[in-house]
Design a protein around this motif. Structure first.
Motif, PDB file in Angstrom:
ATOM      1  N   ASN A 273       0.820  -1.215   0.000  1.00 30.44           N
ATOM      2  CA  ASN A 273       0.000   0.000   0.000  1.00 30.44           C
ATOM      3  C   ASN A 273       0.854   1.266   0.000  1.00 30.44           C
ATOM      4  OD1 ASN A 273      -2.409  -1.411   0.021  1.00 30.44           O
ATOM      5  ND2 ASN A 273      -2.564  -1.401   2.238  1.00 30.44           N
ATOM      6  N   SER A 274       2.161   1.136   0.003  1.00 29.79           N
ATOM      7  CA  SER A 274       3.059   2.287   0.033  1.00 29.79           C
ATOM      8  C   SER A 274       2.974   3.071  -1.270  1.00 29.79           C
ATOM      9  CB  SER A 274       4.495   1.823   0.280  1.00 29.79           C
ATOM     10  OG  SER A 274       4.591   1.175   1.526  1.00 29.79           O
ATOM     11  N   ARG A 275       3.335   4.342  -1.202  1.00 34.01           N
ATOM     12  CA  ARG A 275       3.281   5.241  -2.360  1.00 34.01           C
ATOM     13  C   ARG A 275       4.581   6.021  -2.458  1.00 34.01           C
ATOM     14  NH1 ARG A 275      -0.068   2.176  -3.250  1.00 34.01           N
ATOM     15  NH2 ARG A 275      -2.303   2.460  -3.411  1.00 34.01           N
ATOM     16  N   VAL A 276       4.912   6.449  -3.680  1.00 38.21           N
ATOM     17  CA  VAL A 276       6.166   7.151  -3.925  1.00 38.21           C
ATOM     18  C   VAL A 276       6.005   8.062  -5.131  1.00 38.21           C
ATOM     19  CG1 VAL A 276       7.104   5.366  -5.453  1.00 38.21           C
ATOM     20  CG2 VAL A 276       8.666   6.792  -4.131  1.00 38.21           C
ATOM     21  N   VAL A 277       6.836   9.085  -5.210  1.00 37.80           N
ATOM     22  CA  VAL A 277       6.949   9.885  -6.429  1.00 37.80           C
ATOM     23  C   VAL A 277       8.365  10.437  -6.491  1.00 37.80           C
ATOM     24  CG1 VAL A 277       6.160  12.107  -5.498  1.00 37.80           C
ATOM     25  CG2 VAL A 277       5.779  11.558  -7.919  1.00 37.80           C
ATOM     26  N   ASN A 278       8.891  10.488  -7.687  1.00 36.70           N
ATOM     27  CA  ASN A 278      10.237  10.989  -7.936  1.00 36.70           C
ATOM     28  C   ASN A 278      10.156  11.852  -9.190  1.00 36.70           C
ATOM     29  OD1 ASN A 278      13.125  11.075  -7.623  1.00 36.70           O
ATOM     30  ND2 ASN A 278      13.263   9.694  -9.359  1.00 36.70           N
ATOM     31  N   THR A 279      10.659  13.053  -9.113  1.00 37.78           N
ATOM     32  CA  THR A 279      10.613  13.902 -10.292  1.00 37.78           C
ATOM     33  C   THR A 279      11.983  14.004 -10.927  1.00 37.78           C
ATOM     34  OG1 THR A 279       9.790  15.976 -11.174  1.00 37.78           O
ATOM     35  CG2 THR A 279      10.989  16.123  -9.120  1.00 37.78           C
ATOM     36  N   PRO A 280      12.063  14.051 -12.220  1.00 39.56           N
ATOM     37  CA  PRO A 280      10.958  14.129 -13.164  1.00 39.56           C
ATOM     38  C   PRO A 280      10.363  12.776 -13.517  1.00 39.56           C
ATOM     39  CG  PRO A 280      13.012  14.366 -14.358  1.00 39.56           C
ATOM     40  CD  PRO A 280      13.365  14.258 -12.896  1.00 39.56           C
ATOM     41  N   GLY A 281      11.087  11.682 -13.302  1.00 39.68           N
ATOM     42  CA  GLY A 281      10.588  10.349 -13.630  1.00 39.68           C
ATOM     43  C   GLY A 281      11.551   9.294 -13.121  1.00 39.68           C
ATOM     44  N   GLN A 282      11.402   8.085 -13.633  1.00 36.03           N
ATOM     45  CA  GLN A 282      12.207   6.968 -13.154  1.00 36.03           C
ATOM     46  C   GLN A 282      13.447   6.713 -13.998  1.00 36.03           C
ATOM     47  OE1 GLN A 282      11.688   4.990 -10.262  1.00 36.03           O
ATOM     48  NE2 GLN A 282      10.497   6.827  -9.892  1.00 36.03           N
ATOM     49  N   SER A 283      13.678   7.515 -15.022  1.00 33.85           N
ATOM     50  CA  SER A 283      14.837   7.309 -15.885  1.00 33.85           C
ATOM     51  C   SER A 283      15.663   8.582 -15.950  1.00 33.85           C
ATOM     52  CB  SER A 283      14.373   6.940 -17.296  1.00 33.85           C
ATOM     53  OG  SER A 283      15.454   6.970 -18.201  1.00 33.85           O
ATOM     54  N   GLY A 284      16.960   8.434 -16.023  1.00 26.54           N
ATOM     55  CA  GLY A 284      17.838   9.577 -16.212  1.00 26.54           C
ATOM     56  C   GLY A 284      18.149   9.826 -17.673  1.00 26.54           C
ATOM     57  N   ASP A 285      17.496   9.105 -18.564  1.00 29.98           N
ATOM     58  CA  ASP A 285      17.739   9.204 -20.001  1.00 29.98           C
ATOM     59  C   ASP A 285      16.627  10.030 -20.647  1.00 29.98           C
ATOM     60  OD1 ASP A 285      18.125   8.874 -22.714  1.00 29.98           O
ATOM     61  OD2 ASP A 285      17.932   6.688 -22.677  1.00 29.98           O
ATOM     62  N   PRO A 286      16.927  11.223 -21.172  1.00 26.95           N
ATOM     63  CA  PRO A 286      15.884  12.056 -21.783  1.00 26.95           C
ATOM     64  C   PRO A 286      15.151  11.384 -22.950  1.00 26.95           C
ATOM     65  CG  PRO A 286      17.867  13.341 -21.441  1.00 26.95           C
ATOM     66  CD  PRO A 286      18.215  11.903 -21.140  1.00 26.95           C
ATOM     67  N   ALA A 287      15.725  10.341 -23.544  1.00 29.23           N
ATOM     68  CA  ALA A 287      15.063   9.632 -24.641  1.00 29.23           C
ATOM     69  C   ALA A 287      14.065   8.590 -24.143  1.00 29.23           C
ATOM     70  CB  ALA A 287      16.107   8.960 -25.538  1.00 29.23           C
ATOM     71  N   SER A 288      14.062   8.310 -22.860  1.00 26.59           N
ATOM     72  CA  SER A 288      13.172   7.291 -22.296  1.00 26.59           C
ATOM     73  C   SER A 288      11.775   7.856 -22.048  1.00 26.59           C
ATOM     74  CB  SER A 288      13.740   6.796 -20.965  1.00 26.59           C
ATOM     75  OG  SER A 288      12.773   6.040 -20.249  1.00 26.59           O
ATOM     76  N   PRO A 289      10.742   7.039 -22.252  1.00 27.60           N
ATOM     77  CA  PRO A 289       9.382   7.502 -21.920  1.00 27.60           C
ATOM     78  C   PRO A 289       9.203   7.729 -20.420  1.00 27.60           C
ATOM     79  CG  PRO A 289       9.345   5.187 -22.573  1.00 27.60           C
ATOM     80  CD  PRO A 289      10.746   5.686 -22.818  1.00 27.60           C
ATOM     81  N   HIS A 290      10.133   7.238 -19.610  1.00 26.69           N
ATOM     82  CA  HIS A 290      10.031   7.403 -18.162  1.00 26.69           C
ATOM     83  C   HIS A 290      10.927   8.525 -17.636  1.00 26.69           C
ATOM     84  CE1 HIS A 290       7.478   3.956 -17.962  1.00 26.69           C
ATOM     85  NE2 HIS A 290       8.377   3.233 -18.611  1.00 26.69           N
ATOM     86  N   TYR A 291      11.475   9.333 -18.533  1.00 30.99           N
ATOM     87  CA  TYR A 291      12.330  10.445 -18.107  1.00 30.99           C
ATOM     88  C   TYR A 291      11.526  11.515 -17.380  1.00 30.99           C
ATOM     89  CZ  TYR A 291      15.439  14.485 -18.267  1.00 30.99           C
ATOM     90  OH  TYR A 291      16.198  15.579 -17.926  1.00 30.99           O
ATOM     91  N   ARG A 292      10.337  11.850 -17.878  1.00 33.76           N
ATOM     92  CA  ARG A 292       9.560  12.943 -17.301  1.00 33.76           C
ATOM     93  C   ARG A 292       8.134  12.528 -16.934  1.00 33.76           C
ATOM     94  NH1 ARG A 292      11.268  14.298 -22.247  1.00 33.76           N
ATOM     95  NH2 ARG A 292      12.473  16.079 -21.591  1.00 33.76           N
TER      96      ARG A 292
END
Length: 114
Positions: A59-78
Motif C-alpha cells: 500500500n506504500s506510495r512514492v513519487v520521484n521527479t521528473p521520472g524513473q529514468s535519467g535518459d531524456p530519450a526514455s518515456p520514463h524520463y519525465r
C-alpha cells in the motif's frame, strides 16, 4: 529547470527540460518548496517523496521527479513530473506478486565469461 541547463548547448537544454508547472507548497507544508518572493518561482524542494505503510508494504506510495529514468530519450524520463507537481503518488509495491504484476520490462544481466 535541469541543473545542467546553463552548461549545455540549447538543443540539449530542450531535451533536459521538464517543466515548468504550477506547484503549491512552502517550507512548512507537506509539498515542501522554497520560492522567490519576487516572482513566486519555486527554486528548491524535495524531488522524492515516499509514504510507507509498514503494516501492508504494497500500500506504500512514492513519487520521484521528473521520472524513473535519467535518459531524456526514455518515456520514463519525465512521466512522474505532473504527478509530483500536483502532490500525487504512484504505487511502491513490495511483495513478489505485486512487483511481478507491475513489471513492465525485465533486464537480465549476465557476467561475461573469463
Amino acid at each position: 529547470e535541469h541543473p545542467l541547463s546553463p552548461l549545455v548547448p540549447q538543443g540539449d537544454r530542450e531535451r533536459l527540460a521538464v517543466g515548468p508547472a504550477p506547484m503549491s507548497g512552502t517550507m512548512l507544508s507537506p509539498l515542501a518548496a522554497t520560492w522567490r518572493a519576487s516572482d513566486y518561482r519555486v527554486v528548491a524542494g524535495g524531488s522524492f517523496r515516499m509514504v510507507l505503510d509498514v503494516g501492508e508494504w504494497d500500500n506504500s506510495r512514492v513519487v520521484n521527479t521528473p521520472g524513473q529514468s535519467g535518459d531524456p530519450a526514455s518515456p520514463h524520463y519525465r512521466d512522474l513530473f505532473p504527478l509530483w507537481a500536483k502532490g500525487d503518488y504512484v504505487p511502491l509495491v513490495y511483495s513478489r506478486p505485486a512487483v511481478e504484476a507491475a513489471t513492465e520490462t525485465v533486464i537480465v544481466l549476465t557476467p561475461a565469461s573469463r
